[in-house]
Motif scaffolding. Structure first.
Motif, mmCIF file in Angstrom:
data_model
loop_
_atom_site.group_PDB
_atom_site.id
_atom_site.type_symbol
_atom_site.label_atom_id
_atom_site.label_comp_id
_atom_site.label_asym_id
_atom_site.label_seq_id
_atom_site.Cartn_x
_atom_site.Cartn_y
_atom_site.Cartn_z
ATOM 1 N N UNK A 213 0.373 -0.933 -0.102
ATOM 2 C CA UNK A 213 0.343 0.125 -0.252
ATOM 3 C C UNK A 213 1.323 1.345 0.227
ATOM 4 N N UNK A 214 2.036 1.234 0.343
ATOM 5 C CA UNK A 214 2.777 2.504 0.196
ATOM 6 C C UNK A 214 3.779 2.318 -1.092
ATOM 7 N N UNK A 215 4.406 3.190 -1.514
ATOM 8 C CA UNK A 215 5.889 3.442 -2.327
ATOM 9 C C UNK A 215 6.699 3.178 -1.586
ATOM 10 N N UNK A 216 6.722 3.223 -0.366
ATOM 11 C CA UNK A 216 8.149 3.225 0.160
ATOM 12 C C UNK A 216 8.433 1.642 0.433
ATOM 13 N N UNK A 217 7.665 0.868 0.897
ATOM 14 C CA UNK A 217 7.853 -0.766 1.238
ATOM 15 C C UNK A 217 7.949 -0.983 -0.210
ATOM 16 N N UNK A 218 7.710 -0.464 -1.441
ATOM 17 C CA UNK A 218 7.579 -0.765 -2.919
ATOM 18 C C UNK A 218 9.188 -1.226 -2.718
ATOM 19 N N UNK A 219 9.539 0.301 -2.924
ATOM 20 C CA UNK A 219 11.762 0.346 -3.230
ATOM 21 C C UNK A 219 12.197 -0.347 -1.690
ATOM 22 N N UNK A 220 12.008 -1.144 -0.710
ATOM 23 C CA UNK A 220 12.173 -1.470 -0.209
ATOM 24 C C UNK A 220 12.744 -3.405 -0.743
ATOM 25 N N UNK A 221 11.221 -3.362 -1.191
ATOM 26 C CA UNK A 221 10.940 -5.043 -1.599
ATOM 27 C C UNK A 221 11.623 -5.161 -2.874
ATOM 28 N N UNK A 222 11.785 -4.017 -3.791
ATOM 29 C CA UNK A 222 12.333 -3.815 -5.324
ATOM 30 C C UNK A 222 14.317 -3.485 -4.867
ATOM 31 N N UNK A 223 14.970 -3.239 -3.434
ATOM 32 C CA UNK A 223 16.428 -3.458 -3.214
ATOM 33 C C UNK A 223 16.314 -4.740 -2.761
ATOM 34 N N UNK A 224 15.377 -5.120 -2.097
ATOM 35 C CA UNK A 224 16.442 -7.182 -2.029
ATOM 36 C C UNK A 224 16.070 -7.755 -2.999
ATOM 37 N N UNK A 225 15.037 -7.626 -3.864
ATOM 38 C CA UNK A 225 14.865 -8.321 -5.410
ATOM 39 C C UNK A 225 16.261 -7.979 -6.035
ATOM 40 N N UNK A 226 16.063 -6.528 -6.640
ATOM 41 C CA UNK A 226 17.314 -6.582 -7.904
ATOM 42 C C UNK A 226 18.449 -6.378 -7.556
ATOM 43 N N UNK A 227 18.279 -5.989 -6.304
ATOM 44 C CA UNK A 227 19.688 -5.272 -5.794
ATOM 45 C C UNK A 227 20.664 -3.804 -7.213
ATOM 46 N N UNK A 228 19.488 -3.225 -7.022
ATOM 47 C CA UNK A 228 19.708 -2.157 -7.682
ATOM 48 C C UNK A 228 19.032 -0.650 -7.096
ATOM 49 N N UNK A 229 19.486 0.443 -7.986
ATOM 50 C CA UNK A 229 18.312 1.377 -7.777
ATOM 51 C C UNK A 229 16.712 1.592 -7.797
ATOM 52 N N UNK A 230 15.644 1.618 -6.968
ATOM 53 C CA UNK A 230 14.713 1.113 -7.219
ATOM 54 C C UNK A 230 14.202 2.381 -7.948
ATOM 55 N N UNK A 231 12.669 2.163 -8.657
ATOM 56 C CA UNK A 231 12.097 3.384 -9.124
ATOM 57 C C UNK A 231 11.897 4.169 -8.512
ATOM 58 N N UNK A 232 11.325 5.582 -8.433
ATOM 59 C CA UNK A 232 10.717 6.719 -7.961
ATOM 60 C C UNK A 232 9.999 6.216 -7.740
ATOM 61 N N UNK A 233 8.797 7.678 -7.055
ATOM 62 C CA UNK A 233 7.958 7.368 -6.471
ATOM 63 C C UNK A 233 7.224 7.678 -7.528
ATOM 64 N N UNK A 234 7.036 8.462 -8.112
ATOM 65 C CA UNK A 234 5.915 8.923 -9.517
ATOM 66 C C UNK A 234 6.090 7.582 -10.405
ATOM 67 N N UNK A 235 7.460 7.152 -10.574
ATOM 68 C CA UNK A 235 7.697 5.849 -11.329
ATOM 69 C C UNK A 235 5.755 4.826 -11.079
ATOM 70 N N UNK A 236 6.144 5.031 -9.662
ATOM 71 C CA UNK A 236 5.673 3.596 -9.258
ATOM 72 C C UNK A 236 3.946 4.094 -9.055
ATOM 73 N N UNK A 237 3.700 5.698 -9.127
ATOM 74 C CA UNK A 237 2.955 5.941 -8.787
ATOM 75 C C UNK A 237 1.514 5.970 -10.216
ATOM 76 N N UNK A 238 2.912 5.982 -11.791
ATOM 77 C CA UNK A 238 2.611 6.075 -12.660
ATOM 78 C C UNK A 238 2.361 4.569 -13.082
ATOM 79 N N UNK A 239 2.670 4.143 -12.570
ATOM 80 C CA UNK A 239 2.304 2.061 -12.666
ATOM 81 C C UNK A 239 0.803 1.737 -11.949
ATOM 82 N N UNK A 240 0.784 2.417 -10.578
ATOM 83 C CA UNK A 240 -0.162 2.147 -10.129
ATOM 84 C C UNK A 240 -1.509 2.740 -11.457
#
Length: 137
Positions: free
Chosen positions: A22-49
Motif C-alpha cells: 500500500x505504499x511506495x516506500x515499501x515497494x522500494x525496499x522490496x525492489x532493493x531486496x529483489x533486484x539489488x539496484x536503484x529502485x524506481x522513484x515514487x512518481x514511477x510507482x504512482x504512474x504504474x499504479x
C-alpha cells in the motif's frame, strides 16, 4: 529509474508489491531486496499504479499506432490517384484516401512530384496567328 526502462515483469512486481503493502516506500525496499539496484522513484510507482487503475493494464497501450493509417502504406494509393487523375487537388485526394492533406503533400514531395493545376486564362484559337499577323501589319 524511468518508467520506460522497466520491462513488463518488473512492472508486475511493482504493482503486486504496491497492492500488498500500500505504499511506495515499501515497494522500494522490496525492489532493493529483489533486484539489488536503484529502485524506481515514487512518481514511477504512482504512474504504474494509476495506469492500472485507469486502463486495467500496465503494458503500453500505445505501442500499436491507432488512428489514421501510416502514410507509407498509403503512398502507393496516393500516387496512383494522381496518375489516374492528374487534375486533382491534394486536398481532394486526401479526403478520398483518408489522410491529412499535409500527409498527401509529404508523399508527393518524397516522390518528387509537384501539385500543379494549369490555369488557362486566355484561350488559344486556330486563327490566332492570323490575328497576330494582321495586328503587326
Amino acid at each position: 529509474m524511468n518508467w520506460s526502462t522497466l520491462d513488463i515483469k518488473q512492472k508486475k512486481c511493482i504493482l503486486k508489491w504496491f497492492i500488498r503493502f500500500g505504499n511506495a516506500v515499501e515497494v522500494q525496499l522490496q525492489w532493493r531486496q529483489e533486484y539489488e539496484t536503484e529502485p524506481p522513484t515514487h512518481l514511477t510507482i504512482k504512474s504504474i499504479t494509476d495506469k492500472f487503475e485507469v486502463h486495467g493494464m500496465i503494458c503500453d497501450i500505445h505501442k500499436e499506432r491507432s488512428g489514421r493509417p501510416h502514410t507509407a502504406a498509403s503512398s502507393a494509393l496516393v500516387l496512383e490517384r494522381f496518375v489516374t487523375s492528374p487534375q486533382k487537388y491534394a486536398t481532394q485526394c486526401a479526403h478520398e484516401v483518408g489522410l491529412s492533406s499535409t500527409s498527401v503533400q509529404r508523399i508527393l514531395k518524397a516522390a518528387k512530384w509537384k501539385v500543379y493545376i494549369p490555369r488557362l486564362l486566355q484561350a488559344i484559337k486556330d486563327d490566332d496567328p492570323d490575328h497576330r499577323l494582321q495586328f503587326c501589319e
